[in-house]
Write an enzyme that holds these catalytic residues in place. Structure first.
Site, short mmCIF file in Angstrom:
data_model
loop_
_atom_site.label_atom_id
_atom_site.label_comp_id
_atom_site.label_asym_id
_atom_site.label_seq_id
_atom_site.Cartn_x
_atom_site.Cartn_y
_atom_site.Cartn_z
N ASP A 77 -4.34 -5.57 -8.01
CA ASP A 77 -4.61 -4.95 -6.72
C ASP A 77 -4.91 -3.47 -7.01
O ASP A 77 -4.79 -3.02 -8.16
CB ASP A 77 -3.40 -5.11 -5.79
CG ASP A 77 -3.78 -5.14 -4.32
OD1 ASP A 77 -4.87 -4.65 -3.98
OD2 ASP A 77 -2.98 -5.64 -3.50
N HIS A 79 0.83 -1.20 0.00
CA HIS A 79 0.00 0.00 0.00
C HIS A 79 0.87 1.25 0.00
O HIS A 79 0.44 2.32 -0.46
CB HIS A 79 -0.91 0.03 1.24
CG HIS A 79 -1.96 -1.03 1.24
ND1 HIS A 79 -1.71 -2.29 1.73
CD2 HIS A 79 -3.24 -1.02 0.81
CE1 HIS A 79 -2.82 -3.02 1.60
NE2 HIS A 79 -3.75 -2.27 1.05
#
Length: 504
Positions: free
Chosen positions: A267, A193
């Protein structure tokens, strides 16, 4: 039907089918017109986050509103793994789940199936048809900052065994399971992330451990896989490129070697593993050319990308044949999961109280007594001090206000929350609290990643029950404790189960 739909779409509409986007809001209003425009244009899917969900009924209505305005029926997707990653945290009436590692700890596949069946009922009640679960990662790195208890195990055979019950049960409920994060995020030392982790395992070890659960899931009929924003030197030695943008990973290995014919999903393209290294358009072009069928963006502001990508197709940077192949797979999967023909079906009312009792029963089986001493069952005549990590500092638990003291029901008990990494001043203050106690219950949360928790534990000079509420590897640091318990989670079901075991 599929061919007719594809032939009727413009290149921009085809590209729109290849995107799953998020937005803010519990309903469709002026402030989120962007997502409404994208849906009417032919967007492939929606992803719900916590800021879209405040009740089951509200979310169901939101799903229906989106589907009713869609040019082509939508994937309505969510990250609902259980225990740690739950997008229903803002719901007033909600089910509280267990982490995959807690489920694995029970040692019973039937518990995983029952747990997933309840989760599937909740998702269906919200008209959600795609779940980014199960996590197929093998958590081999104890210091992994992002997987941990989201994984079933550090053993690939256990990941295979328990994840199968998840994706098969979701499929039985007409919800598309998406296994993640190919080809395995379990050895990472960084959070994708925030940045692009690099995994430098040799190819043999990747296949033997990390790819193994994905390979088995493909053989068992898993229909969708999410690819990680992680670099693997075994695939790309000369260029540091994430798997999600790597043709060697996506096409050369997943499609060609493993023979995977299902949907391949990126993702979230807004994650640091992409944005810190690539401009948006470049990343999308690379992902599509690598073999990705669906691109996730948590923010629908990226809708202008479709025009730029259409230009890229016109300029020969992306082949229209590749676009048609992906759109064909997307439409086929929507037919396969009855998304095109089965909109807004009536769902039976969910009995949250009844189903929560089932989950709590499984939670009781998940607690592992790593070391059994003389302190449990707890002598209620003792003055007990509970030291627990501050949930507001743990992203996934920030909305959860429940404490273990709520369930212990002791007459002489005080619970003190401490910072995830307490400084010397805070530790000194807690030492003063310890003086007036007979017994300390010390709860850690990923202490090996937040080392000051270990320093605090060392200062406890009273009989202590140690609880590792996050990753179980904390227990290695608590050997002086009389009793050590592992809960693999820090939400209400785990706290209830811990209280029950401690009380006896």
């Amino acid at each position: 039907m599929k061919k007719d739909i594809i032939n009727s779409l413009s290149i921009k509409e085809k590209l729109a089918q290849m995107f799953i986007m998020g937005f803010s809001g519990f309903e469709l209003v002026q402030e989120n017109l962007n997502i409404q425009k994208a849906v009417k244009m032919g967007l492939g899917g929606i992803i719900f986050f916590a800021n879209n969900i405040k009740s089951i009924e509200q979310t169901s209505n939101l799903s229906k509103s989106l589907q009713n305005m869609a040019k082509i029926p939508l994937f309505i997707s969510i990250d609902q793994e259980g225990g740690l990653v739950e997008r229903t945290i803002n719901c007033k009436e909600k089910l509280e789940y267990l982490t995959p590692m807690a489920l694995c700890s029970t040692g019973k596949v039937e518990n995983v199936k029952a747990h997933t069946e309840i989760m599937a009922q909740e998702l269906r009640a919200m008209n959600i048809n795609m779940d980014f679960a199960p996590v197929l990662d093998v958590n081999t790195n104890k210091n992994n900052p992002i997987i941990g208890i989201r994984a079933f195990s550090n053993d690939p055979e256990k990941v295979i065994k328990y994840s199968e019950a998840v994706y098969k049960t979701l499929k039985e409920n007409n919800i598309m399971a998406v296994g993640k994060h190919f080809p395995g995020h379990g050895e990472a030392w960084a959070d994708s992330h925030l940045e692009m982790p690099a995994i430098n395992l040799d190819f043999n070890e990747l296949e033997k451990i990390h790819i193994k659960p994905f390979k088995k899931a493909v053989e068992n009929g898993l229909y969708a896989i999410m690819v990680a924003h992680v670099h693997y030197s075994a695939f790309n030695q000369t260029e540091k490129i994430p798997a999600s943008l790597s043709k060697e990973v996506v096409t050369g290995y997943l499609k060609d070697k493993l023979g995977f014919e299902g949907l391949i999903i990126s993702d979230d393209m807004a994650m640091g593993g992409i944005t810190r290294h690539y401009e948006e358009l470049t990343a999308c072009i690379k992902a599509i050319n690598a073999g990705i069928d669906l691109l996730i963006f948590r923010d629908s502001m990226n809708i202008q990308l479709l025009d730029k990508l259409a230009d890229a197709v016109g300029d020969g940077l992306i082949s229209e044949e590749k676009i048609n192949q992906s759109v064909g797979k997307i439409l086929s999967s929507k037919e396969k999961y009855n998304i095109i023909d089965g909109l807004n079906q009536e769902i039976e009312n969910l009995d949250i109280t009844k189903e929560q009792i089932k989950i709590d029963s499984i939670a009781l089986e998940s607690i592992k007594i790593e070391k059994k001493g003389d302190l449990i069952p707890l002598n209620k005549a003792n003055k007990v001090l509970i030291l627990s990590p501050d949930k507001s500092q743990i992203h996934s638990y920030a909305q959860d206000r429940q404490k273990i003291s709520d369930f212990l029901k002791l007459t002489s008990c005080k619970e003190v929350s401490y910072s995830l990494n307490p400084d010397d001043i805070e530790i000194q203050q807690i030492k003063e609290e310890i003086k007036s106690s007979d017994i300390v219950i010390f709860i850690s949360y990923n202490a090996i990643l937040n080392q000051r928790q270990i320093e605090l534990f060392k200062e406890i000079n009273k009989p202590v029950i140690a609880i590792a509420a996050g990753i179980p590897y904390d227990a290695e640091k608590f050997q002086k404790a009389d009793t050590i318990l592992l809960s693999f989670g820090y939400k209400t079901p785990a706290l209830k189960a811990l209280a029950s075991i401690i009380s006896g």
